[in-house]
Design a protein around this motif. Sequence first.
Motif, mmCIF file in Angstrom:
data_model
loop_
_atom_site.group_PDB
_atom_site.id
_atom_site.type_symbol
_atom_site.label_atom_id
_atom_site.label_comp_id
_atom_site.label_asym_id
_atom_site.label_seq_id
_atom_site.Cartn_x
_atom_site.Cartn_y
_atom_site.Cartn_z
ATOM 1 N N GLU A 70 -7.855 14.134 8.803
ATOM 2 C CA GLU A 70 -7.433 15.211 9.704
ATOM 3 C C GLU A 70 -6.055 15.759 9.312
ATOM 4 O O GLU A 70 -5.810 16.963 9.390
ATOM 5 N N LEU A 71 -5.133 14.881 8.901
ATOM 6 C CA LEU A 71 -3.812 15.320 8.468
ATOM 7 C C LEU A 71 -3.902 16.171 7.204
ATOM 8 O O LEU A 71 -3.187 17.163 7.053
ATOM 9 N N GLU A 72 -4.804 15.790 6.312
ATOM 10 C CA GLU A 72 -4.991 16.580 5.101
ATOM 11 C C GLU A 72 -5.559 17.952 5.439
ATOM 12 O O GLU A 72 -5.155 18.975 4.864
ATOM 13 N N GLN A 86 -1.989 14.755 -1.343
ATOM 14 C CA GLN A 86 -3.185 14.032 -1.751
ATOM 15 C C GLN A 86 -2.836 12.785 -2.546
ATOM 16 O O GLN A 86 -3.556 11.786 -2.500
ATOM 17 N N ASP A 87 -1.726 12.831 -3.268
ATOM 18 C CA ASP A 87 -1.283 11.700 -4.091
ATOM 19 C C ASP A 87 -0.396 10.787 -3.255
ATOM 20 O O ASP A 87 0.714 11.168 -2.882
ATOM 21 N N PRO A 88 -0.832 9.567 -2.960
ATOM 22 C CA PRO A 88 -0.011 8.657 -2.150
ATOM 23 C C PRO A 88 1.353 8.369 -2.764
ATOM 24 O O PRO A 88 2.332 8.184 -2.037
ATOM 25 N N ALA A 96 2.126 8.346 5.553
ATOM 26 C CA ALA A 96 0.778 8.650 6.013
ATOM 27 C C ALA A 96 -0.232 7.761 5.291
ATOM 28 O O ALA A 96 -1.069 7.117 5.906
ATOM 29 N N HIS A 97 -0.128 7.711 3.953
ATOM 30 C CA HIS A 97 -1.046 6.884 3.184
ATOM 31 C C HIS A 97 -0.737 5.396 3.310
ATOM 32 O O HIS A 97 -1.636 4.560 3.168
#
Length: 380
Positions: free
Chosen positions: A82-84, A91-93, A17-18
């Motif tokens: 939006e995914l968060e 939150q941490d890549p 995601a990140h």
Amino acid sequence: MNAPATSPSVKGWCPGAHRPMLSGDGLVVRVRPFRAELSADQARGLCDLAERFGNGTLDLTSRANLQIRGVAEADHPALLAELEALGLIDQDPAVEGHRNILLDPNWATGDLTDRLYDALLSALPSLPDMPEKMGFALDTCRGGYLRDGSADFRFEISDDGGLILRADGCDAGRPVTEAAAIDALKDMAEWFVSTGGRDAGRMARHLKTVSLPAEWQTTPPRSAATDVSPGAAPNGTVLGAAFGKIDTTALRDLLNDTGAEQMRLMLGRMFWLRGGRAPAPSQHFVFEGGDPILKAHACPGAPFCPQATVETRSLATWLAAQTDHVLHVSGCSKGCALPRACAVTLVGRDGAFDLVKNGAPWDIPSQTGLAPDTISLKDL
């Protein structure tokens, strides 16, 4: 001797995601749902995001994750937010990039698999820095369900019901207690890094040249469990998705029509709708275990992937009905759809296909330069 397929550009990491990956139709953003489960609302929300930011489909991957394809680079920050909000990413890549965790889909809240998942999630930041392709399997319910899943560190159950930690590529593992399981995992990960495993990239590949300590290879896992297939299941229904492609409109309708409460992602590009009513038949999903399409694997191919020079899925669909073997049609020798050996593999190269029998996409082919319209049952 036949030449192997042209080497593609191997990234050494999987899209997340990140950290998405650029493909031929835009960014590929991989979503790793926690415990491989989405609530019905999360699943509907993900459908909305795939339509708003992507191409209107979701890809169910070989590691039981979901991907949104065709995302514009400018839209990536908004999609992340939006995914968060849906609770689907870390939150941490750095943690998100290493959270490749397979679970037996039969896990229940508070059981051993669930507890190990929590412990592993907490431990990820403290593990040695390893390649992002590496992963973990929690095959600790009935045992043996995840044997063909892509993982490097495997928590499993032995024949006597005990917990073991097994390195992928070894026939046997190391007995551990639940309390000592994560410390044993850290030991194995540190051994992997200190013995040069990062250069190999994966555990099984590393063990071809380096021997694991003998005391970590004493106890074999329980025999592989019977494969799960589409059909009625406890508290719901298991469905398949041909090549992992899920139409978001069809999925949203399925959730609404059945009243399902959760969606658990499974190996074999299947998912388990939990709760609600049995679904009505639909052309968008696989409802029967005997459907030959379930034994066929194919990546998106050209023009969706810049590594591919061939279209893949129409050929795989046509050939699947002609063979009882596991079939893999790969756009290039990376073999993203099935990165391991199988009975029949067709590998795209320069607009044609090379044939590999009982091997992986990167192995030496037995035939080369096969035109798509000339491939037939005799080649399989």
